[in-house]
Scaffold this motif. Structure first.
Motif, PDB file in Angstrom:
ATOM      1  N   LYS A  64     -10.512 -13.512 -18.372  1.00 57.69           N
ATOM      2  CA  LYS A  64      -9.642 -14.449 -17.661  1.00 57.69           C
ATOM      3  C   LYS A  64      -8.164 -14.128 -17.915  1.00 57.69           C
ATOM      4  CE  LYS A  64      -8.570 -19.436 -17.484  1.00 57.69           C
ATOM      5  NZ  LYS A  64      -9.039 -20.787 -17.881  1.00 57.69           N
ATOM      6  N   VAL A  65      -7.836 -13.883 -19.164  1.00 64.81           N
ATOM      7  CA  VAL A  65      -6.433 -13.700 -19.541  1.00 64.81           C
ATOM      8  C   VAL A  65      -5.883 -12.358 -19.069  1.00 64.81           C
ATOM      9  CG1 VAL A  65      -4.864 -13.494 -21.508  1.00 64.81           C
ATOM     10  CG2 VAL A  65      -6.545 -15.334 -21.456  1.00 64.81           C
ATOM     11  N   ILE A  66      -6.716 -11.317 -19.042  1.00 64.63           N
ATOM     12  CA  ILE A  66      -6.210 -10.027 -18.545  1.00 64.63           C
ATOM     13  C   ILE A  66      -6.367  -9.916 -17.025  1.00 64.63           C
ATOM     14  CG2 ILE A  66      -6.597  -8.846 -20.739  1.00 64.63           C
ATOM     15  CD1 ILE A  66      -9.027  -7.501 -19.496  1.00 64.63           C
ATOM     16  N   ARG A  67      -6.809 -11.022 -16.413  1.00 63.76           N
ATOM     17  CA  ARG A  67      -6.767 -11.198 -14.959  1.00 63.76           C
ATOM     18  C   ARG A  67      -7.757 -10.316 -14.174  1.00 63.76           C
ATOM     19  NH1 ARG A  67      -1.682 -11.123 -16.906  1.00 63.76           N
ATOM     20  NH2 ARG A  67      -1.276  -9.014 -16.149  1.00 63.76           N
ATOM     21  N   ASN A  68      -8.893 -10.027 -14.790  1.00 58.50           N
ATOM     22  CA  ASN A  68      -9.937  -9.397 -13.994  1.00 58.50           C
ATOM     23  C   ASN A  68     -11.231 -10.217 -14.030  1.00 58.50           C
ATOM     24  OD1 ASN A  68     -11.013  -8.843 -16.499  1.00 58.50           O
ATOM     25  ND2 ASN A  68     -10.987  -6.615 -16.300  1.00 58.50           N
ATOM     26  N   GLY A  69     -11.119 -11.488 -14.444  1.00 57.01           N
ATOM     27  CA  GLY A  69     -12.270 -12.373 -14.483  1.00 57.01           C
ATOM     28  C   GLY A  69     -12.760 -12.755 -13.091  1.00 57.01           C
ATOM     29  N   ILE A  70     -13.950 -13.297 -13.039  1.00 54.96           N
ATOM     30  CA  ILE A  70     -14.551 -13.737 -11.781  1.00 54.96           C
ATOM     31  C   ILE A  70     -14.740 -15.249 -11.843  1.00 54.96           C
ATOM     32  CG2 ILE A  70     -16.567 -13.559 -10.266  1.00 54.96           C
ATOM     33  CD1 ILE A  70     -16.948 -10.717 -11.247  1.00 54.96           C
ATOM     34  N   ARG A  71     -14.252 -15.934 -10.814  1.00 55.10           N
ATOM     35  CA  ARG A  71     -14.306 -17.397 -10.792  1.00 55.10           C
ATOM     36  C   ARG A  71     -15.455 -17.891  -9.916  1.00 55.10           C
ATOM     37  NH1 ARG A  71      -8.310 -19.751 -10.025  1.00 55.10           N
ATOM     38  NH2 ARG A  71      -8.485 -18.812  -7.965  1.00 55.10           N
ATOM     39  N   VAL A  72     -15.764 -19.154 -10.066  1.00 56.59           N
ATOM     40  CA  VAL A  72     -16.826 -19.772  -9.266  1.00 56.59           C
ATOM     41  C   VAL A  72     -16.572 -19.575  -7.778  1.00 56.59           C
ATOM     42  CG1 VAL A  72     -17.812 -22.006  -8.592  1.00 56.59           C
ATOM     43  CG2 VAL A  72     -17.542 -21.441 -11.027  1.00 56.59           C
ATOM     44  N   SER A  73     -15.326 -19.690  -7.350  1.00 50.85           N
ATOM     45  CA  SER A  73     -14.995 -19.544  -5.936  1.00 50.85           C
ATOM     46  C   SER A  73     -15.298 -18.144  -5.404  1.00 50.85           C
ATOM     47  CB  SER A  73     -13.520 -19.879  -5.690  1.00 50.85           C
ATOM     48  OG  SER A  73     -12.680 -19.027  -6.455  1.00 50.85           O
ATOM     49  N   ASP A  74     -15.361 -17.144  -6.288  1.00 45.28           N
ATOM     50  CA  ASP A  74     -15.667 -15.774  -5.858  1.00 45.28           C
ATOM     51  C   ASP A  74     -17.105 -15.635  -5.371  1.00 45.28           C
ATOM     52  OD1 ASP A  74     -13.130 -14.546  -6.368  1.00 45.28           O
ATOM     53  OD2 ASP A  74     -13.568 -14.630  -8.507  1.00 45.28           O
ATOM     54  N   LEU A  75     -17.964 -16.561  -5.740  1.00 46.08           N
ATOM     55  CA  LEU A  75     -19.347 -16.519  -5.270  1.00 46.08           C
ATOM     56  C   LEU A  75     -19.443 -16.806  -3.771  1.00 46.08           C
ATOM     57  CD1 LEU A  75     -21.174 -18.332  -8.214  1.00 46.08           C
ATOM     58  CD2 LEU A  75     -21.097 -15.878  -7.741  1.00 46.08           C
ATOM     59  N   ALA A 123     -13.180 -22.561 -12.210  1.00 41.73           N
ATOM     60  CA  ALA A 123     -13.784 -22.210 -13.496  1.00 41.73           C
ATOM     61  C   ALA A 123     -14.239 -20.756 -13.482  1.00 41.73           C
ATOM     62  CB  ALA A 123     -14.968 -23.124 -13.786  1.00 41.73           C
ATOM     63  N   HIS A 124     -14.113 -20.090 -14.612  1.00 37.29           N
ATOM     64  CA  HIS A 124     -14.511 -18.684 -14.712  1.00 37.29           C
ATOM     65  C   HIS A 124     -15.993 -18.565 -15.054  1.00 37.29           C
ATOM     66  CE1 HIS A 124     -10.818 -16.092 -14.498  1.00 37.29           C
ATOM     67  NE2 HIS A 124     -10.325 -17.316 -14.368  1.00 37.29           N
ATOM     68  N   LEU A 125     -16.620 -17.520 -14.506  1.00 36.07           N
ATOM     69  CA  LEU A 125     -18.031 -17.267 -14.739  1.00 36.07           C
ATOM     70  C   LEU A 125     -18.215 -16.423 -15.995  1.00 36.07           C
ATOM     71  CD1 LEU A 125     -19.194 -16.437 -11.104  1.00 36.07           C
ATOM     72  CD2 LEU A 125     -19.685 -18.527 -12.398  1.00 36.07           C
ATOM     73  N   LEU A 126     -19.142 -16.851 -16.819  1.00 33.57           N
ATOM     74  CA  LEU A 126     -19.502 -16.125 -18.019  1.00 33.57           C
ATOM     75  C   LEU A 126     -20.840 -15.423 -17.743  1.00 33.57           C
ATOM     76  CD1 LEU A 126     -19.247 -17.436 -21.649  1.00 33.57           C
ATOM     77  CD2 LEU A 126     -21.253 -16.169 -20.907  1.00 33.57           C
ATOM     78  N   PHE A 127     -20.854 -14.107 -17.838  1.00 34.40           N
ATOM     79  CA  PHE A 127     -22.042 -13.318 -17.528  1.00 34.40           C
ATOM     80  C   PHE A 127     -22.810 -12.962 -18.795  1.00 34.40           C
ATOM     81  CE2 PHE A 127     -19.089 -12.690 -14.042  1.00 34.40           C
ATOM     82  CZ  PHE A 127     -19.894 -12.774 -12.920  1.00 34.40           C
ATOM     83  N   ASP A 128     -24.069 -12.547 -18.612  1.00 34.96           N
ATOM     84  CA  ASP A 128     -24.870 -12.122 -19.759  1.00 34.96           C
ATOM     85  C   ASP A 128     -24.190 -10.999 -20.529  1.00 34.96           C
ATOM     86  OD1 ASP A 128     -26.769 -13.980 -19.065  1.00 34.96           O
ATOM     87  OD2 ASP A 128     -28.239 -12.537 -18.304  1.00 34.96           O
ATOM     88  N   PHE A 129     -23.504 -10.115 -19.811  1.00 33.41           N
ATOM     89  CA  PHE A 129     -22.878  -8.996 -20.508  1.00 33.41           C
ATOM     90  C   PHE A 129     -21.748  -9.458 -21.421  1.00 33.41           C
ATOM     91  CE2 PHE A 129     -19.576  -9.109 -17.253  1.00 33.41           C
ATOM     92  CZ  PHE A 129     -18.448  -8.668 -17.932  1.00 33.41           C
ATOM     93  N   HIS A 130     -21.121 -10.589 -21.094  1.00 37.89           N
ATOM     94  CA  HIS A 130     -20.110 -11.150 -21.998  1.00 37.89           C
ATOM     95  C   HIS A 130     -20.746 -11.477 -23.354  1.00 37.89           C
ATOM     96  CE1 HIS A 130     -17.464 -12.340 -18.392  1.00 37.89           C
ATOM     97  NE2 HIS A 130     -16.729 -11.544 -19.143  1.00 37.89           N
ATOM     98  N   VAL A 160     -18.315 -20.855 -17.478  1.00 38.66           N
ATOM     99  CA  VAL A 160     -19.643 -21.333 -17.078  1.00 38.66           C
ATOM    100  C   VAL A 160     -20.650 -20.186 -17.029  1.00 38.66           C
ATOM    101  CG1 VAL A 160     -20.958 -22.539 -15.300  1.00 38.66           C
ATOM    102  CG2 VAL A 160     -18.559 -23.163 -15.721  1.00 38.66           C
ATOM    103  N   HIS A 161     -21.679 -20.292 -17.835  1.00 37.94           N
ATOM    104  CA  HIS A 161     -22.802 -19.348 -17.811  1.00 37.94           C
ATOM    105  C   HIS A 161     -23.885 -19.975 -16.926  1.00 37.94           C
ATOM    106  CE1 HIS A 161     -26.511 -17.482 -19.774  1.00 37.94           C
ATOM    107  NE2 HIS A 161     -25.845 -16.451 -19.292  1.00 37.94           N
ATOM    108  N   LEU A 162     -24.030 -19.470 -15.715  1.00 39.39           N
ATOM    109  CA  LEU A 162     -24.910 -20.111 -14.734  1.00 39.39           C
ATOM    110  C   LEU A 162     -26.376 -20.155 -15.162  1.00 39.39           C
ATOM    111  CD1 LEU A 162     -23.419 -19.038 -11.290  1.00 39.39           C
ATOM    112  CD2 LEU A 162     -23.102 -21.167 -12.552  1.00 39.39           C
ATOM    113  N   PRO A 163     -26.950 -19.073 -15.721  1.00 34.23           N
ATOM    114  CA  PRO A 163     -28.344 -19.196 -16.156  1.00 34.23           C
ATOM    115  C   PRO A 163     -28.546 -20.331 -17.157  1.00 34.23           C
ATOM    116  CG  PRO A 163     -27.678 -16.894 -16.159  1.00 34.23           C
ATOM    117  CD  PRO A 163     -26.434 -17.703 -15.919  1.00 34.23           C
ATOM    118  N   GLY A 164     -27.612 -20.450 -18.102  1.00 31.80           N
ATOM    119  CA  GLY A 164     -27.697 -21.521 -19.088  1.00 31.80           C
ATOM    120  C   GLY A 164     -27.515 -22.893 -18.466  1.00 31.80           C
TER     121      GLY A 164
END
Length: 483
Positions: free
Chosen positions: A199-210, A162-169, A133-137
């Protein structure tokens, strides 16, 4: 050159030639004529009429998935079926999925993250744990819907997993494509692959992290530092981190009303006998496991992605409808055995308005590939198919079907090959069928279609072994035939 001349030119790829010799063009009529059929009355009420009993009997949990390389028109069918379902759920992908739908007044909506059931005011839309999920979009999309009179309040639920997709991605996506140079994948550069990689290398940030902004900066710093160490052109410093953290504090506050444990919600809904329609993004030929790897997406848009992307059991999934164009398209790089190159491909592209909803990129066009379609049907176990854009072929005197593959030495292939070197060199065997040479866009009954159109449809059914229950004959919401 007219679109009708397409019928007399087979695939011109230097490594894939049809077994049939060329035939000279027949004399063509100067204009397309309209078939003798009563035009359907365009009305929103048509959508609630299930004249042939094709929608009502669909199972409690049903799905709509793509059968080709995406862009088949899944959103339109989901929009129509949503009137008969309580919930429409996305299970994978991200804003690289572009679904174009029209409301009852003919207004066009281009959706990317919001499920295509949103135009039906009684439908609840779920963005599952498998989606990135890209929140700005997402907020831009919601604001656009609201400004056009589509209420989203209380109608969109987003998984806390769900994992967060950032602009830097997205920036990393572009840097990665540039690095690959001539062997680039041809992604939408929406950051989907880099986000799934996190997500797969396990350093992603999820919605719940907010919900834990005290440790959010440290987690984001890990991601940004990793990108900076990998790409020399990625500039990262303290100001960037600080600005992103402040921005996501605001996003977190706005997002909170949408966030739920969708695994619990979906399973409770199933127990409560709610009807659920799963909307796939992309398509099986782009599946990370089953597609033309590496020229694929980063998720599983085939049937298996439903369970992993929503947290529901395989035993509850019932009818799956495969959506396939009456011809074939794909975007980006990768082998395309039935592709029509040059001016002939351009003619089909413009006739079908084959330009990406998400990127605007021109799509590569070709004849319907039965080998690939049969392969997709095996993987997904479709109960029926939706054949879209049948009307686009209306000006053709003849239509080709790619029915089988052979090795360069003439040996038949028994299945769709995983080896791209083999796929790039296959010879395609074609069948040539007569065209119908008339406008079918106003027809709403299968029996009113011209004989040649019905023969084309029924030949596809024979070759694939799956019935076609739905036909798209135009972009409008009511331009659908049930069989």
């Amino acid at each position: 050159m007219s679109l009708s001349t397409l019928a007399f030119h087979s695939h011109s790829h230097s490594l894939s030639t049809p077994s049939r010799p060329f035939r000279p063009p027949l004399l063509r009529r100067p204009n397309v004529v309209v078939c003798s059929a009563k035009p359907a009355v365009s009305s929103p009420s048509n959508l609630s009429i299930d004249v042939d009993g094709r929608i009502g009997p669909l199972s409690q949990v049903s799905g709509v998935l793509g059968c080709q390389w995406g862009d088949e028109g899944k959103g339109k069918l989901v929009d129509i079926l949503a009137h008969h379902f309580d919930i429409v759920a996305r299970c994978q992908g991200g804003a690289n999925a572009g679904h174009t739908i029209y409301n009852a007044e003919g207004k066009k909506f281009a959706l990317h993250l919001v499920p295509s059931g949103i135009l039906n005011e009684d439908t609840l839309c779920v963005i599952g744990n498998g989606v990135v999920v890209h929140l700005p979009g997402l907020f831009k999309e919601i604001d656009g819907l609201e400004s056009n009179g589509v209420s989203c309040k209380g109608r969109i639920l987003i998984s806390d997993r769900a994992h967060l997709l950032f602009d830097f991605h997205q920036q990393v996506d572009g840097l990665r494509e540039a690095e690959l140079a001539k062997s680039f994948i041809g992604t939408t550069k929406r950051g989907i692959g880099p986000c799934y990689s996190s997500k797969v290398i396990r350093n992603g940030i999820r919605v719940s992290d907010l919900r834990h902004m005290d440790i959010f900066p440290q987690k984001l710093d890990v991601l940004l530092s990793d990108a900076a160490s990998r790409f020399k052109d990625f500039n990262y410093g303290p100001d960037m981190l600080r600005e992103e953290v402040e921005r996501y504090k605001r996003y977190a506050e706005r997002l909170e009303p949408f966030v739920v444990d969708t695994v619990h919600f979906m399973n409770e809904a199933i127990a409560d006998k709610k009807k659920i329609l799963v909307e796939g993004g992309q398509a099986t030929m782009l599946d990370i496991d089953f597609g033309t790897y590496p020229f694929v997406t980063s998720s599983s848009p085939s049937a298996g992605g439903i369970c992993t992307g929503l947290g529901i059991a395989p035993r509850v999934v019932g009818d799956l409808i495969g959506v396939v164009k009456a011809y074939t398209t794909r975007v980006g790089s990768g082998p395309f055995p039935t592709e029509i190159l040059g001016e002939r491909g351009d003619l089909l592209r413009h006739a079908g308005q084959e330009f990406g909803t998400t990127t605007g990129r021109p799509r590569r066009c070709g004849w319907l590939d039965i080998v690939a379609l049969r392969y997709c049907c095996q993987i997904n176990g479709f109960s029926s198919l939706n054949l879209t854009k049948l009307d686009v072929l209306s000006d053709l005197a003849e239509i080709q079907l790619g029915v089988s593959y052979k090795h360069a030495d003439g040996t038949p292939l028994k299945s769709f090959p995983s080896d791209l070197n083999v796929l790039e060199q296959v010879q395609v065997e074609y069948e040539v069928l007569p065209g119908w040479k008339c406008d079918i866009s106003s027809i709403r009954k299968y029996s009113d279609l011209p004989k040649a159109a019905r023969e084309y449809v029924e030949r596809i059914e024979d070759l694939v072994g799956v019935p076609i229950h739905y036909f798209g004959v135009g972009p409008g919401r009511d331009a659908l035939i049930f069989k």
